[in-house]
Enzyme design. Structure first.
Site, short mmCIF file in Angstrom:
data_model
loop_
_atom_site.label_atom_id
_atom_site.label_comp_id
_atom_site.label_asym_id
_atom_site.label_seq_id
_atom_site.Cartn_x
_atom_site.Cartn_y
_atom_site.Cartn_z
N ARG A 108 0.88 -1.18 0.00
CA ARG A 108 0.00 0.00 0.00
C ARG A 108 0.91 1.21 0.00
O ARG A 108 1.62 1.46 0.99
CB ARG A 108 -0.91 -0.02 1.23
N HIS A 135 -7.03 1.08 -6.58
CA HIS A 135 -7.31 0.20 -5.44
C HIS A 135 -7.97 -1.08 -6.00
O HIS A 135 -9.17 -1.30 -5.84
CB HIS A 135 -8.24 0.93 -4.47
N GLN A 138 -10.10 -3.54 -3.98
CA GLN A 138 -11.40 -2.97 -3.67
C GLN A 138 -12.34 -3.08 -4.87
O GLN A 138 -13.49 -3.52 -4.75
CB GLN A 138 -11.22 -1.49 -3.28
N ASP A 230 -17.04 7.47 -1.92
CA ASP A 230 -15.82 7.29 -1.13
C ASP A 230 -15.52 8.65 -0.50
O ASP A 230 -16.15 9.67 -0.86
CB ASP A 230 -14.69 6.81 -2.05
N CYS A 270 -16.35 2.01 0.01
CA CYS A 270 -15.22 1.12 0.34
C CYS A 270 -14.89 1.13 1.82
O CYS A 270 -14.30 0.19 2.33
CB CYS A 270 -14.00 1.52 -0.48
N ARG A 298 -13.96 -8.50 1.05
CA ARG A 298 -12.53 -8.22 0.80
C ARG A 298 -11.72 -9.47 1.17
O ARG A 298 -10.78 -9.84 0.47
CB ARG A 298 -12.05 -7.04 1.65
N1 NVA Z 1 -9.80 6.89 -1.50
C1 NVA Z 1 -9.48 6.43 -0.17
C2 NVA Z 1 -9.72 4.96 -0.07
C3 NVA Z 1 -9.46 4.37 1.28
C4 NVA Z 1 -9.69 2.90 1.32
C5 NVA Z 1 -8.04 6.78 0.18
O1 NVA Z 1 -7.16 6.60 -0.67
O2 NVA Z 1 -7.80 7.24 1.29
N1 CP Z 2 -11.37 -0.04 2.03
C1 CP Z 2 -10.12 -0.14 2.51
O1 CP Z 2 -9.17 -0.40 1.79
O2 CP Z 2 -10.03 0.04 3.86
P1 CP Z 2 -8.65 0.26 4.68
O3 CP Z 2 -8.09 1.57 4.21
O4 CP Z 2 -9.09 0.28 6.11
O5 CP Z 2 -7.73 -0.86 4.36
#
Ligand code: NVA
Ligand code: CP
Length: 311
Positions: A108, A135, A138, A230, A270, A298
Site C-alpha cells: 500500500r 485500489h 477494492q 468514497d 469502500c 474483501r
Molecule cells: N480513497 C481512499 C480509499 C481508502 C480505502 C483513500 O485513498 O484514502
Molecule cells: N477499504 C479499505 O481499503 O479500507 P482500509 O483503508 O481500512 O484498508
C-alpha cells in the site's frame, strides 16, 4: 490450485491488466472459499506474505493477514517507518530480498510507480493494496458483492458520486470489464484520470456499454442500480478536507439522492466513511447499504487472488 484455473497475470497491480475471464476465475474461487471457509484446503500452507504499508489501513491489513491464516500461511507486516521504501534501500533491493524469504508481497503506497517498481524487481507476485491511483482489491470486491446481489452484472448501471480517486478508478475498470454502464459525477477538477476514462470508453465501445463522466450527481444516479461513494479527501490529502467539504457539498449521498436511483438500487462505500460528509448515516446504515457485506468480501476475494497468484 490447478483445479481452479489460472490468471493471465503474475501480479495484481491494476484491474486494467486483467481479462474478464480472470475476474470470473477470481470470483469463482472466492465464492467457494466463502461457502466453505472452514473446510477449504490450506492451499497456502507454509507460504509467507510480506505486507508493506506506507499508509493507514483497517480492512486491507486485517483481511490479508486473516486470509493468509485461513489458507495455512503467515503474513509479516512491515510499516513505512521500518522499511522506508526507496529511501533506506532501493525498491529493487527491497523486492529482491523479500523474494528470497516470502512468496508474495502486498503493498500500500502513495505513488503507483512504487508498486510497479516492486513488481518489476520481485520474482514473487506483488499485489496492490492501494496506491494514490488505484485500489484493485477494492474494485474486484465491489463487483463481487454486486454480482452476489444481482446474480448477473451485465447491463446493470453503476454510479460513482464524488472524487475521481483510486477507488473510483478501480471500480471503473472492474465494472466496465463486467459489462456495466458506468456513470461518474465529480466536480470540475476532480474527475477521474483520463487514462482510466479512455480505458473504460474503449472497452465499453467493444462491449456496447456506456461510460458517462458528468458533474451533476442527480443526473448521474437517475435510474442506476448502485450508487457508490468514497471519502472526499483521500489519505495524503487530509489537509484539503475543509476546502473539499465545500466543493463536494452537492455530492453527498442522501436518502433523497438514493431515491433518484432504481427502487431496488443498493449503496456501496469502500470504507472508512465519514458520516455526514460524503454519505449520511441514514444511507450508510440503511437497508440499501451493503457496506459490511462488501468489507467481509474483501477477505474472500483477496484469498482467491492470493491462492491463484501464490498457490
Ligand atoms: N480513497 C481512499 C480509499 C481508502 C480505502 C483513500 O485513498 O484514502
Ligand atoms: N477499504 C479499505 O481499503 O479500507 P482500509 O483503508 O481500512 O484498508
Amino acid at each position: 490450485m490447478t483445479d481452479y484455473g489460472k490468471l493471465s497475470v503474475s501480479n495484481l497491480t491494476s484491474i486494467a491488466e486483467l481479462k474478464t475471464d480472470d475476474v470470473h476465475t477470481i470470483f469463482g474461487v472466492a465464492a467457494e472459499m466463502k461457502r466453505n471457509r472452514s473446510s477449504f484446503p490450506k492451499v497456502l500452507q507454509d507460504k509467507r506474505l510480506a505486507m508493506l504499508f506506507e499508509k493507514e489501513s483497517l480492512r486491507t491489513r486485517v483481511t490479508f493477514e486473516v486470509g493468509m491464516q485461513d489458507l495455512g500461511g503467515t503474513a509479516v507486516f512491515l510499516d513505512h517507518q521500518e522499511v522506508r521504501l526507496g529511501t533506506r534501500e532501493a525498491l529493487k533491493d527491497v523486492a529482491g530480498n523479500l523474494s528470497r524469504w516470502c512468496h508474495g508481497i502486498v503493498a500500500r503506497t502513495f505513488r503507483h510507480r512504487t508498486v510497479q517498481d516492486l513488481a518489476n524487481g520481485a520474482s514473487i507476485p506483488v499485489i496492490n493494496g492501494l496506491t494514490d491511483y488505484l485500489h484493485p482489491c477494492q474494485g474486484l470486491t465491489d463487483m463481487f458483492t454486486l454480482a452476489e446481489i444481482w446474480g448477473d452484472t451485465e447491463g446493470k448501471k453503476v454510479a460513482f458520486v464524488g472524487d475521481g480517486n483510486n477507488t473510483c478508478h478501480s471500480l471503473m475498470h472492474a465494472a466496465t470489464l463486467l459489462g456495466c454502464d458506468v456513470r461518474v459525477a465529480s466536480p470540475e477538477g476532480y474527475e477521474p484520470n483520463s487514462k482510466v476514462v479512455n480505458y473504460a470508453m474503449r472497452l465499453a465501445g467493444e462491449m456496447g456499454t456506456e461510460i458517462t463522466i458528468i458533474d451533476d450527481p442527480r443526473q448521474a444516479v437517475e435510474g442506476v442500480d448502485c450508487i457508490y461513494t468514497d471519502v472526499w479527501a483521500s489519505m495524503g490529502r487530509e489537509e484539503e478536507t475543509e476546502e473539499r467539504a465545500e466543493i463536494f457539498a452537492e455530492y453527498r449521498v442522501t436518502e433523497e439522492l438514493m431515491g433518484l436511483a432504481n427502487a431496488d438500487a443498493v449503496f456501496l462505500h469502500c470504507l472508512p466513511a465519514h458520516r455526514g460528509m460524503e454519505v449520511v448515516t441514514e444511507v450508510l446504515d440503511g437497508p440499501k447499504s451493503y457496506v459490511l457485506e462488501n468489507a467481509e468480501n474483501r477477505l474472500h476475494v483477496q484469498k482467491a487472488v492470493m491462492a491463484l497468484l501464490m498457490g
